[in-house]
Design an enzyme around this catalytic site. Structure first.
Site, PDB file in Angstrom:
ATOM      1  N   SER A  58       0.837  -1.199   0.000  1.00 50.84           N
ATOM      2  CA  SER A  58       0.000   0.000   0.000  1.00 50.84           C
ATOM      3  C   SER A  58       0.876   1.255   0.000  1.00 50.84           C
ATOM      4  CB  SER A  58      -0.971  -0.034   1.183  1.00 50.84           C
ATOM      5  OG  SER A  58      -1.949   0.968   1.072  1.00 50.84           O
ATOM      6  N   HIS A  60      -8.474   0.756  -0.446  1.00 48.67           N
ATOM      7  CA  HIS A  60      -8.400  -0.159  -1.585  1.00 48.67           C
ATOM      8  C   HIS A  60      -9.783  -0.670  -1.991  1.00 48.67           C
ATOM      9  CE1 HIS A  60      -4.103   0.074  -1.220  1.00 48.67           C
ATOM     10  NE2 HIS A  60      -4.191  -0.270   0.049  1.00 48.67           N
TER      11      HIS A  60
END
Length: 383
Positions: A151, A269
């Site tokens: 991430s 996400h």
């Protein structure tokens, strides 16, 4: 500290063997051209841009950079003794507009855990870990053949690769974190980690959670989906909190062994983060993204970035698409048939090491965390 007067930060430092040397502080290298040429010869085996490949793959290294959720108060204390670490935090603080180092060391935890603070905190702490490797085992960096970041950790990986400057990465992370925090505040989402087994039906559980919210709670718009494929039978799920609460209470119906709330403030996400994409698109247009000088594996497909345009496109998609970490790990180590490379986790905690053990036991045997907070086999929220 003025950015214009900053020391040789992420530019000419010997450890940063993948950086482009012509981006050093103005005038510095021009006065020492001979040393520059020697550095390039030492690091790249010539004046070209291709790094020398070690004779044996098992003598190489890979670096993993963690993401949000790995932070803890005091996480950078043991790194302040290494060169440039304090300066890195000073530069980052000027860009961010708050005292990042003080927050990392003293907290409070509820503030550090907020997206706008913990994302840059994790990135800078991870890059500070590179300084530790340079000071103690510089050959690890010289023989690094691949990197990946989870991430927001992908931004640290891209800085190491030379694709992003330190300053540009912090500026991007500042915008990314702020916009994701805004999206989180508007949607009220969250994330949980799930540990299952061979019979676990993660997608069915998410579908049923959405139906429950529609039919039983009268909610019109509900999102609940897998947001991260961490390792075999380990997932993160993100969405509206009511749906996540359903999964927690009904886990036995889907053969889910463990559920844990993640210390993040939004449904990252997923499509709930779409409002953040527009601002990030403008921000990425305003900076120069270079070709990475070491292989960087991307989050959304587990494949190496092709070029700078590929990086820009996928950094935007990364905000709203699941992280394919399990697939990334498989791809990174596929070329190692016998002995795996030495793997180092940069940054706070050992979450990625735990996942590496689940994904590739052979690679985990050569795993070392830069953060020496706990024993490397310690468990954590990612399973």
């Amino acid at each position: 500290m003025s950015l214009a007067l900053r020391p040789r930060l992420w530019t000419r430092r010997f450890f940063f063997c993948h950086r482009n040397y012509n981006v050093a502080v103005e005038g510095e290298l021009n006065n020492d051209k001979l040393m520059e040429e020697q550095l390039v010869n030492d690091l790249f085996g010539g004046t070209g841009g291709s790094k020398k490949i070690p004779d044996k793959l098992e003598n190489t290294s890979t670096l993993l950079f963690p993401g949000q959720g790995s932070q803890y108060v005091g996480m950078v204390k043991n790194l302040l003794k290494y060169p440039n670490v304090k300066d890195m935090f000073d530069v980052a603080s000027e860009i961010l507009g708050f005292k990042l180092l003080d927050l990392c060391i003293h907290g409070p935890k509820n503030q550090l855990d907020k997206t706008i603070y913990c994302q840059p905190a994790v990135v800078v702490t991870s890059l500070a870990g590179v300084e530790k490797l340079q000071a103690e085992t510089p050959e690890v960096l010289e023989n690094c053949m691949a990197v990946a970041g989870y991430s927001v950790g992908e931004y640290a990986a891209l800085v190491f690769s030379g694709a992003l400057t330190f300053e540009d990465a912090i500026s991007l992370v500042k915008i990314r974190a702020l916009e994701m925090q805004k999206a989180s505040d508007d949607t009220g989402g969250g994330m949980i980690s799930l540990v299952g087994g061979a019979k676990t039906k993660f997608n069915l559980a998410c579908t049923d959670a959405v139906e429950y919210c529609h039919e039983k709670l009268g909610m019109e718009r509900v999102l609940c989906r897998v947001s991260g494929y961490l390792a075999p039978n380990i997932r993160t799920v993100a969405g509206h909190r009511a749906a996540l609460e359903y999964l927690s209470s009904q886990k036995q119906n889907y053969h889910i062994r463990r559920v844990q709330i993640l210390p993040v403030s939004g449904a990252f996400h997923t499509a709930l983060m779409r409002p953040a994409v527009k601002k990030m698109k403008h921000a990425l247009k305003a900076i120069e993204v270079k070709e990475p000088m070491v292989t960087v594996y991307g989050n959304i497909d587990g494949k190496p970035y092709k070029d700078s345009a590929d990086i820009v496109e996928k950094l935007l998609e990364q905000i709203i698409r699941p992280v394919l970490w399990e697939q990334t790990i498989h791809a990174m180590y596929a070329q190692y048939k016998n002995k795996a490379p030495h793997t180092y986790e940069l940054g706070p905690n050992h979450q990625l090491g735990v996942l590496l053990k689940h994904c590739n036991g052979k690679a985990w045997k050569n795993y070392l965390p830069v953060d020496n907070r706990d024993n490397r086999t310690a468990d954590n929220e990612n399973g």
